[in-house]
Design an enzyme around this catalytic site. Structure first.
Site, PDB file in Angstrom:
ATOM      1  N   TYR A  85       0.853  -1.194   0.000  1.00 37.64           N
ATOM      2  CA  TYR A  85       0.000   0.000   0.000  1.00 37.64           C
ATOM      3  C   TYR A  85       0.883   1.237   0.000  1.00 37.64           C
ATOM      4  O   TYR A  85       1.741   1.396   0.876  1.00 37.64           O
ATOM      5  CB  TYR A  85      -0.903  -0.004   1.245  1.00 37.64           C
ATOM      6  CG  TYR A  85      -1.901   1.125   1.222  1.00 37.64           C
ATOM      7  CD1 TYR A  85      -2.908   1.150   0.265  1.00 37.64           C
ATOM      8  CD2 TYR A  85      -1.832   2.168   2.131  1.00 37.64           C
ATOM      9  CE1 TYR A  85      -3.818   2.189   0.207  1.00 37.64           C
ATOM     10  CE2 TYR A  85      -2.748   3.218   2.096  1.00 37.64           C
ATOM     11  CZ  TYR A  85      -3.739   3.213   1.123  1.00 37.64           C
ATOM     12  OH  TYR A  85      -4.646   4.250   1.071  1.00 37.64           O
ATOM     13  N   HIS A 128      -4.934   5.071  -2.513  1.00 38.15           N
ATOM     14  CA  HIS A 128      -6.163   5.855  -2.667  1.00 38.15           C
ATOM     15  C   HIS A 128      -5.791   7.299  -2.995  1.00 38.15           C
ATOM     16  O   HIS A 128      -4.821   7.827  -2.458  1.00 38.15           O
ATOM     17  CB  HIS A 128      -7.005   5.835  -1.392  1.00 38.15           C
ATOM     18  CG  HIS A 128      -7.616   4.498  -1.120  1.00 38.15           C
ATOM     19  ND1 HIS A 128      -7.025   3.560  -0.315  1.00 38.15           N
ATOM     20  CD2 HIS A 128      -8.773   3.938  -1.580  1.00 38.15           C
ATOM     21  CE1 HIS A 128      -7.779   2.475  -0.269  1.00 38.15           C
ATOM     22  NE2 HIS A 128      -8.846   2.672  -1.031  1.00 38.15           N
TER      23      HIS A 128
HETATM   24  N1  ACO Z   1      -0.797  17.409 -14.691  1.00 40.38           N
HETATM   25  C1  ACO Z   1      -0.849  16.387 -15.577  1.00 40.38           C
HETATM   26  N2  ACO Z   1      -0.011  15.325 -15.551  1.00 40.38           N
HETATM   27  C2  ACO Z   1       0.902  15.284 -14.559  1.00 40.38           C
HETATM   28  C3  ACO Z   1       1.006  16.306 -13.574  1.00 40.38           C
HETATM   29  C4  ACO Z   1       0.105  17.408 -13.682  1.00 40.38           C
HETATM   30  N3  ACO Z   1       0.152  18.442 -12.812  1.00 40.38           N
HETATM   31  N4  ACO Z   1       2.016  16.002 -12.725  1.00 40.38           N
HETATM   32  C5  ACO Z   1       2.529  14.828 -13.152  1.00 40.38           C
HETATM   33  N5  ACO Z   1       1.863  14.384 -14.242  1.00 40.38           N
HETATM   34  C6  ACO Z   1       2.108  13.164 -15.005  1.00 40.38           C
HETATM   35  C7  ACO Z   1       2.738  13.525 -16.350  1.00 40.38           C
HETATM   36  O1  ACO Z   1       2.420  12.467 -17.262  1.00 40.38           O
HETATM   37  C8  ACO Z   1       4.212  13.507 -16.010  1.00 40.38           C
HETATM   38  O2  ACO Z   1       5.054  13.316 -17.136  1.00 40.38           O
HETATM   39  P1  ACO Z   1       5.543  14.607 -17.991  1.00 40.38           P
HETATM   40  O3  ACO Z   1       6.036  15.635 -17.016  1.00 40.38           O
HETATM   41  O4  ACO Z   1       6.627  14.025 -18.847  1.00 40.38           O
HETATM   42  O5  ACO Z   1       4.337  15.074 -18.740  1.00 40.38           O
HETATM   43  C9  ACO Z   1       4.299  12.308 -15.105  1.00 40.38           C
HETATM   44  O6  ACO Z   1       3.099  12.359 -14.325  1.00 40.38           O
HETATM   45  C10 ACO Z   1       5.521  12.239 -14.235  1.00 40.38           C
HETATM   46  O7  ACO Z   1       5.634  13.439 -13.514  1.00 40.38           O
HETATM   47  P2  ACO Z   1       6.771  13.700 -12.415  1.00 40.38           P
HETATM   48  O8  ACO Z   1       7.517  14.946 -12.768  1.00 40.38           O
HETATM   49  O9  ACO Z   1       7.585  12.469 -12.212  1.00 40.38           O
HETATM   50  O10 ACO Z   1       5.872  13.919 -11.109  1.00 40.38           O
HETATM   51  P3  ACO Z   1       6.075  14.975  -9.932  1.00 40.38           P
HETATM   52  O11 ACO Z   1       7.468  14.935  -9.422  1.00 40.38           O
HETATM   53  O12 ACO Z   1       5.549  16.291 -10.357  1.00 40.38           O
HETATM   54  O13 ACO Z   1       5.133  14.322  -8.810  1.00 40.38           O
HETATM   55  C11 ACO Z   1       2.984  14.085  -7.768  1.00 40.38           C
HETATM   56  C12 ACO Z   1       3.768  14.009  -9.095  1.00 40.38           C
HETATM   57  C13 ACO Z   1       3.676  13.172  -6.758  1.00 40.38           C
HETATM   58  C14 ACO Z   1       1.566  13.572  -8.023  1.00 40.38           C
HETATM   59  C15 ACO Z   1       2.985  15.564  -7.309  1.00 40.38           C
HETATM   60  O14 ACO Z   1       2.100  16.314  -8.123  1.00 40.38           O
HETATM   61  C16 ACO Z   1       2.579  15.781  -5.845  1.00 40.38           C
HETATM   62  O15 ACO Z   1       3.423  15.650  -4.952  1.00 40.38           O
HETATM   63  N6  ACO Z   1       1.297  16.120  -5.575  1.00 40.38           N
HETATM   64  C17 ACO Z   1       0.853  16.416  -4.189  1.00 40.38           C
HETATM   65  C18 ACO Z   1       0.777  15.172  -3.332  1.00 40.38           C
HETATM   66  C19 ACO Z   1      -0.129  14.139  -3.976  1.00 40.38           C
HETATM   67  O16 ACO Z   1      -1.220  14.449  -4.431  1.00 40.38           O
HETATM   68  N7  ACO Z   1       0.360  12.865  -4.010  1.00 40.38           N
HETATM   69  C20 ACO Z   1      -0.328  11.773  -4.652  1.00 40.38           C
HETATM   70  C21 ACO Z   1      -1.552  11.322  -3.957  1.00 40.38           C
HETATM   71  S1  ACO Z   1      -1.294  10.502  -2.440  1.00 40.38           S
HETATM   72  C22 ACO Z   1      -0.623   9.016  -2.788  1.00 40.38           C
HETATM   73  O17 ACO Z   1       0.054   8.849  -3.708  1.00 40.38           O
HETATM   74  C23 ACO Z   1      -0.811   7.863  -1.948  1.00 40.38           C
END
Ligand code: ACO
Length: 174
Positions: A85, A128
């Site tokens: 998880y 989730h």
């Molecule tokens: N919009 C659309 N697609 C996205 C976005 C966005 N804002 N962010 C990431 N992606 C997708 C894209 O396909 C991206 O590839 P690309 O940049 O080549 O287009 C791909 O994901 C990989 O992106 P990364 O740069 O590796 O991701 P990042 O370092 O930005 O982390 C994360 C993504 C972890 C979701 C970040 O936005 C975050 O920390 N959000 C806040 C916390 C959160 O919501 N965490 C996830 C939910 S909780 C859980 O996971 C259990």
């Protein structure tokens, strides 16, 4: 901290994954407080110290900017399989879209796919996410996760209370 090969997006910077230890547990707590609306318990942080490669911090130019924390769960009726998880995975906003979240998740997937030297294999990874978290949905779909279920009122304390359960199956039913 181990410095690894960088992807082109971060080629000019030092990016590395680090273990979570009692010495940097405070940094992890501060990160999670900024990244997630959920308050995690002392037992959550105690367990994080025991999951080995399934909990990591990511450093960007030696600054701690993100982390992932998972836990293993038993599969009912099986001694040879467990599920993994993903409880938290996040990167601080100024450091997003640089591939750092992917580096954290790929590390978890790679380790989940490794045949264990002893003990159960990981059958499935899951998590989730709130239904309005489009960034996270895109992110996980890009890494091969599928929506398995919509969980109504999964987060009763939040305005957007519904969640999707996303999963990535590693071992099909044997
Ligand atoms: N919009 C659309 N697609 C996205 C976005 C966005 N804002 N962010 C990431 N992606 C997708 C894209 O396909 C991206 O590839 P690309 O940049 O080549 O287009 C791909 O994901 C990989 O992106 P990364 O740069 O590796 O991701 P990042 O370092 O930005 O982390 C994360 C993504 C972890 C979701 C970040 O936005 C975050 O920390 N959000 C806040 C916390 C959160 O919501 N965490 C996830 C939910 S909780 C859980 O996971 C259990």
């Amino acid at each position: 901290m181990t410095t690894e090969d960088n992807k082109p997006k971060t080629a000019a910077f030092r990016v590395g994954l680090g273990d979570i230890t009692p010495n940097n547990l405070g940094q992890l707590k501060r990160l999670n407080t900024v990244l997630f609306p959920v308050v995690y318990t002392a037992s959550f942080y105690k367990d994080v110290l025991d999951v080995g490669e399934f909990a990591k911090i990511i450093y960007f130019n030696d600054v701690c900017v993100g982390a992932v924390c998972c836990r293993k769960e038993n599969v009912a009726g099986s001694t040879s399989l467990q599920n993994l998880y993903i409880a938290t995975l996040g990167v601080l906003a100024p450091y997003r879209r640089l591939g750092l979240g992917s580096k954290l998740l790929e590390h978890i997937i790679e380790n989940a796919e490794l045949p264990p030297s002893t003990g159960p294999k990981i059958a499935k990874m899951y998590l989730h996410v709130q239904t309005d978290n489009e960034e996270a949905l895109e992110f996980y779909k890009k890494h091969g996760f599928n929506v398995a279920e919509k969980c109504e009122n999964y987060y009763p304390q939040f305005e957007v209370s519904d969640a999707f359960r996303l999963e990535k199956v590693l071992v099909k039913d044997e």
